[in-house]
Design a protein around this motif. Structure first.
Motif, PDB file in Angstrom:
ATOM      1  N   THR A 197      52.386  50.653  43.108  1.00  0.00           N
ATOM      2  CA  THR A 197      52.329  50.789  41.643  1.00  0.00           C
ATOM      3  C   THR A 197      53.601  50.201  41.035  1.00  0.00           C
ATOM      4  OG1 THR A 197      53.214  53.042  41.801  1.00  0.00           O
ATOM      5  CG2 THR A 197      50.812  52.808  41.676  1.00  0.00           C
ATOM      6  N   ARG A 198      54.685  50.279  41.766  1.00  0.00           N
ATOM      7  CA  ARG A 198      55.945  49.699  41.289  1.00  0.00           C
ATOM      8  C   ARG A 198      55.810  48.182  41.106  1.00  0.00           C
ATOM      9  NH1 ARG A 198      61.918  50.558  43.969  1.00  0.00           N
ATOM     10  NH2 ARG A 198      63.011  49.302  42.444  1.00  0.00           N
ATOM     11  N   THR A 199      55.110  47.533  42.036  1.00  0.00           N
ATOM     12  CA  THR A 199      54.869  46.094  41.930  1.00  0.00           C
ATOM     13  C   THR A 199      54.084  45.781  40.658  1.00  0.00           C
ATOM     14  OG1 THR A 199      54.906  45.777  44.321  1.00  0.00           O
ATOM     15  CG2 THR A 199      53.713  44.129  43.034  1.00  0.00           C
ATOM     16  N   ILE A 200      53.059  46.557  40.399  1.00  0.00           N
ATOM     17  CA  ILE A 200      52.244  46.338  39.202  1.00  0.00           C
ATOM     18  C   ILE A 200      53.085  46.537  37.946  1.00  0.00           C
ATOM     19  CG2 ILE A 200      50.252  47.167  37.879  1.00  0.00           C
ATOM     20  CD1 ILE A 200      48.940  47.839  40.622  1.00  0.00           C
ATOM     21  N   ARG A 201      53.905  47.585  37.936  1.00  0.00           N
ATOM     22  CA  ARG A 201      54.772  47.821  36.770  1.00  0.00           C
ATOM     23  C   ARG A 201      55.777  46.676  36.596  1.00  0.00           C
ATOM     24  NH1 ARG A 201      54.348  53.146  38.712  1.00  0.00           N
ATOM     25  NH2 ARG A 201      56.372  53.009  39.725  1.00  0.00           N
ATOM     26  N   PHE A 202      56.257  46.100  37.710  1.00  0.00           N
ATOM     27  CA  PHE A 202      57.162  44.960  37.642  1.00  0.00           C
ATOM     28  C   PHE A 202      56.482  43.792  36.932  1.00  0.00           C
ATOM     29  CE2 PHE A 202      58.512  40.889  39.518  1.00  0.00           C
ATOM     30  CZ  PHE A 202      59.831  40.878  39.092  1.00  0.00           C
ATOM     31  N   GLY A 214      49.001  33.543  43.910  1.00  0.00           N
ATOM     32  CA  GLY A 214      50.096  32.610  43.694  1.00  0.00           C
ATOM     33  C   GLY A 214      51.289  32.939  44.566  1.00  0.00           C
ATOM     34  N   LYS A 215      51.578  34.216  44.693  1.00  0.00           N
ATOM     35  CA  LYS A 215      52.697  34.652  45.533  1.00  0.00           C
ATOM     36  C   LYS A 215      52.455  34.260  46.988  1.00  0.00           C
ATOM     37  CE  LYS A 215      55.257  38.775  46.824  1.00  0.00           C
ATOM     38  NZ  LYS A 215      55.340  40.223  46.731  1.00  0.00           N
ATOM     39  N   ARG A 216      51.217  34.481  47.473  1.00  0.00           N
ATOM     40  CA  ARG A 216      50.884  34.102  48.860  1.00  0.00           C
ATOM     41  C   ARG A 216      51.014  32.594  49.074  1.00  0.00           C
ATOM     42  NH1 ARG A 216      46.721  37.652  48.010  1.00  0.00           N
ATOM     43  NH2 ARG A 216      45.211  35.951  47.831  1.00  0.00           N
ATOM     44  N   LEU A 217      50.733  31.814  48.035  1.00  0.00           N
ATOM     45  CA  LEU A 217      50.829  30.359  48.133  1.00  0.00           C
ATOM     46  C   LEU A 217      52.261  29.864  47.937  1.00  0.00           C
ATOM     47  CD1 LEU A 217      47.605  29.310  46.196  1.00  0.00           C
ATOM     48  CD2 LEU A 217      47.997  29.218  48.665  1.00  0.00           C
ATOM     49  N   GLY A 218      53.174  30.789  47.645  1.00  0.00           N
ATOM     50  CA  GLY A 218      54.574  30.410  47.505  1.00  0.00           C
ATOM     51  C   GLY A 218      54.972  30.007  46.103  1.00  0.00           C
ATOM     52  N   THR A 239      48.912  57.069  30.088  1.00  0.00           N
ATOM     53  CA  THR A 239      48.157  56.422  31.167  1.00  0.00           C
ATOM     54  C   THR A 239      47.919  54.952  30.862  1.00  0.00           C
ATOM     55  OG1 THR A 239      47.022  58.525  31.568  1.00  0.00           O
ATOM     56  CG2 THR A 239      46.018  56.552  32.506  1.00  0.00           C
ATOM     57  N   ARG A 240      48.153  54.121  31.854  1.00  0.00           N
ATOM     58  CA  ARG A 240      47.842  52.691  31.746  1.00  0.00           C
ATOM     59  C   ARG A 240      46.364  52.507  32.060  1.00  0.00           C
ATOM     60  NH1 ARG A 240      52.929  53.120  33.999  1.00  0.00           N
ATOM     61  NH2 ARG A 240      54.465  51.569  33.385  1.00  0.00           N
ATOM     62  N   VAL A 241      45.701  51.705  31.240  1.00  0.00           N
ATOM     63  CA  VAL A 241      44.282  51.419  31.452  1.00  0.00           C
ATOM     64  C   VAL A 241      44.135  49.910  31.605  1.00  0.00           C
ATOM     65  CG1 VAL A 241      41.959  51.611  30.495  1.00  0.00           C
ATOM     66  CG2 VAL A 241      43.641  53.422  30.062  1.00  0.00           C
ATOM     67  N   TYR A 242      43.705  49.483  32.785  1.00  0.00           N
ATOM     68  CA  TYR A 242      43.585  48.059  33.097  1.00  0.00           C
ATOM     69  C   TYR A 242      42.143  47.606  32.948  1.00  0.00           C
ATOM     70  CZ  TYR A 242      48.229  48.683  34.993  1.00  0.00           C
ATOM     71  OH  TYR A 242      49.559  48.976  35.140  1.00  0.00           O
ATOM     72  N   SER A 243      41.977  46.461  32.346  1.00  0.00           N
ATOM     73  CA  SER A 243      40.653  45.877  32.135  1.00  0.00           C
ATOM     74  C   SER A 243      40.294  44.980  33.320  1.00  0.00           C
ATOM     75  CB  SER A 243      40.665  45.038  30.858  1.00  0.00           C
ATOM     76  OG  SER A 243      41.477  43.889  31.055  1.00  0.00           O
ATOM     77  N   PRO A 244      39.045  44.542  33.402  1.00  0.00           N
ATOM     78  CA  PRO A 244      38.688  43.565  34.437  1.00  0.00           C
ATOM     79  C   PRO A 244      39.549  42.296  34.336  1.00  0.00           C
ATOM     80  CG  PRO A 244      36.705  44.538  33.525  1.00  0.00           C
ATOM     81  CD  PRO A 244      37.859  45.027  32.682  1.00  0.00           C
ATOM     82  N   ALA A 245      39.909  41.887  33.127  1.00  0.00           N
ATOM     83  CA  ALA A 245      40.768  40.698  32.968  1.00  0.00           C
ATOM     84  C   ALA A 245      42.153  40.954  33.559  1.00  0.00           C
ATOM     85  CB  ALA A 245      40.873  40.314  31.496  1.00  0.00           C
ATOM     86  N   ASP A 246      42.694  42.176  33.381  1.00  0.00           N
ATOM     87  CA  ASP A 246      43.986  42.524  33.990  1.00  0.00           C
ATOM     88  C   ASP A 246      43.879  42.448  35.517  1.00  0.00           C
ATOM     89  OD1 ASP A 246      45.407  43.152  31.591  1.00  0.00           O
ATOM     90  OD2 ASP A 246      44.432  45.124  31.551  1.00  0.00           O
ATOM     91  N   ARG A 247      42.760  42.918  36.046  1.00  0.00           N
ATOM     92  CA  ARG A 247      42.539  42.893  37.491  1.00  0.00           C
ATOM     93  C   ARG A 247      42.526  41.445  37.998  1.00  0.00           C
ATOM     94  NH1 ARG A 247      37.815  42.477  40.305  1.00  0.00           N
ATOM     95  NH2 ARG A 247      37.859  43.273  42.428  1.00  0.00           N
ATOM     96  N   VAL A 248      41.834  40.567  37.276  1.00  0.00           N
ATOM     97  CA  VAL A 248      41.789  39.154  37.660  1.00  0.00           C
ATOM     98  C   VAL A 248      43.182  38.546  37.600  1.00  0.00           C
ATOM     99  CG1 VAL A 248      40.952  36.865  36.942  1.00  0.00           C
ATOM    100  CG2 VAL A 248      39.373  38.805  37.025  1.00  0.00           C
ATOM    101  N   ILE A 252      48.066  36.495  40.314  1.00  0.00           N
ATOM    102  CA  ILE A 252      49.508  36.605  40.575  1.00  0.00           C
ATOM    103  C   ILE A 252      49.748  36.746  42.079  1.00  0.00           C
ATOM    104  CG2 ILE A 252      51.531  38.111  40.305  1.00  0.00           C
ATOM    105  CD1 ILE A 252      50.283  38.871  37.506  1.00  0.00           C
ATOM    106  N   LEU A 253      48.987  37.619  42.711  1.00  0.00           N
ATOM    107  CA  LEU A 253      49.166  37.870  44.142  1.00  0.00           C
ATOM    108  C   LEU A 253      48.778  36.646  44.971  1.00  0.00           C
ATOM    109  CD1 LEU A 253      47.862  41.546  44.251  1.00  0.00           C
ATOM    110  CD2 LEU A 253      50.247  40.755  44.299  1.00  0.00           C
TER     111      LEU A 253
END
Length: 141
Positions: free
Chosen positions: A30-35, A67-71, A50-59, A64-65
């Motif tokens: 959750t810390r990563t998401i807050r970052f 992109g991180k894996r791809l460097g 409470t934070r409420v994430y939409s499907p667009a936030d999930r996408v 982001i993740l």
């Protein structure tokens, strides 16, 4: 008559996610998401505390993740994500930008690989000089 842009409101029946659900599903803290929120990459709605994430936030988080894996840096990921516009015909632009980033990353990795190979050869030569010198010292004693 001017038209004002309004922020689209999620449909009442649209699936939403808690920070814990996203963290578990995508195997991050959750810390990563807050970052990523602090960096302005995610902007969940709030329901009280409470934070409420939409499907667009999930996408966006998945992008982001990936992109991180791809460097990719966060700035590069942000650039690509900002091109994403669901429902628009901008997929071609986003895909071309992603291809450009992939080519840049591949060229960078190829150069790094070459640099590593050169360094390994230099280490091999230094090691051989040390072994030769140690052998001479042993032979003279």
């Amino acid at each position: 008559m001017s038209q004002r842009k309004t922020t689209p409101q999620p449909r009442p029946d649209a699936r939403t996610y808690s920070i814990g659900e996203l963290a578990r599903e995508l195997d991050v803290t959750t810390r990563t998401i807050r970052f990523y929120e602090d960096m302005g990459l995610l902007t969940p709605r709030r329901r009280g505390q409470t934070r409420v994430y939409s499907p667009a936030d999930r996408v966006r988080l998945k992008l982001i993740l990936r992109g991180k894996r791809l460097g990719f840096s966060l700035a590069e990921s942000r650039e690509l994500i900002e091109l994403y516009s669901p429902g628009s015909d901008n997929n071609r632009g986003q895909l071309q930008a992603l291809m450009d980033k992939i080519h840049e990353k591949r060229a960078q990795l190829t150069q790094q690989l070459h640099d590593i190979e050169v360094m390994q050869l230099e280490l091999d030569e230094a090691e051989q000089r040390c072994l030769d010198t140690l052998q001479r010292i042993t032979d003279n004693n």
